[in-house]
Scaffold this motif. Sequence first.
Motif, mmCIF file in Angstrom:
data_model
loop_
_atom_site.group_PDB
_atom_site.id
_atom_site.type_symbol
_atom_site.label_atom_id
_atom_site.label_comp_id
_atom_site.label_asym_id
_atom_site.label_seq_id
_atom_site.Cartn_x
_atom_site.Cartn_y
_atom_site.Cartn_z
ATOM 1 N N ARG A 1 -2.045 7.044 8.313
ATOM 2 C CA ARG A 1 -3.219 7.082 7.436
ATOM 3 C C ARG A 1 -3.248 8.331 6.554
ATOM 4 O O ARG A 1 -3.952 8.354 5.551
ATOM 5 N N LEU B 1 0.821 -1.219 0.000
ATOM 6 C CA LEU B 1 0.000 0.000 0.000
ATOM 7 C C LEU B 1 0.850 1.262 0.000
ATOM 8 O O LEU B 1 0.549 2.232 -0.693
ATOM 9 N N SER C 1 -4.748 5.370 3.180
ATOM 10 C CA SER C 1 -6.099 5.643 3.665
ATOM 11 C C SER C 1 -6.927 4.366 3.830
ATOM 12 O O SER C 1 -7.894 4.354 4.583
ATOM 13 N N SER C 2 -6.537 3.288 3.179
ATOM 14 C CA SER C 2 -7.295 2.039 3.291
ATOM 15 C C SER C 2 -6.773 1.119 4.402
ATOM 16 O O SER C 2 -7.208 -0.020 4.511
ATOM 17 N N PRO D 1 -6.781 -0.666 7.780
ATOM 18 C CA PRO D 1 -7.927 -0.943 8.641
ATOM 19 C C PRO D 1 -7.854 -0.140 9.943
ATOM 20 O O PRO D 1 -6.763 0.168 10.425
#
Length: 81
Positions: free
Chosen positions: A39, A15, A45-46, A48
């Motif tokens: 984040r 990511l 941003s994804s 968890p």
Amino acid sequence: MSTVTVQLFASYADLLGAPTVELPLAPGTTVRDLLDCLRSLPGASSLPPSSRVAINRSFATADQLIAPSDEIALIPPVAGG
């Protein structure tokens, strides 16, 4: 203000596009603060909401303080059987 290196593994490294990230570390920074900072990075941003963080090879709580010398790792979810 100092910086801290966060180790990323598996999908988290994918990511963010790197195995580690450097983040600013102000006095009194908690694990929750660190996750909020992570984040805000491009691609993160994804992450968890319940991401697990290890400090010095032990799972940390959201309110745990982080020191500049701590070894920090973001642990992705593990599935298996």
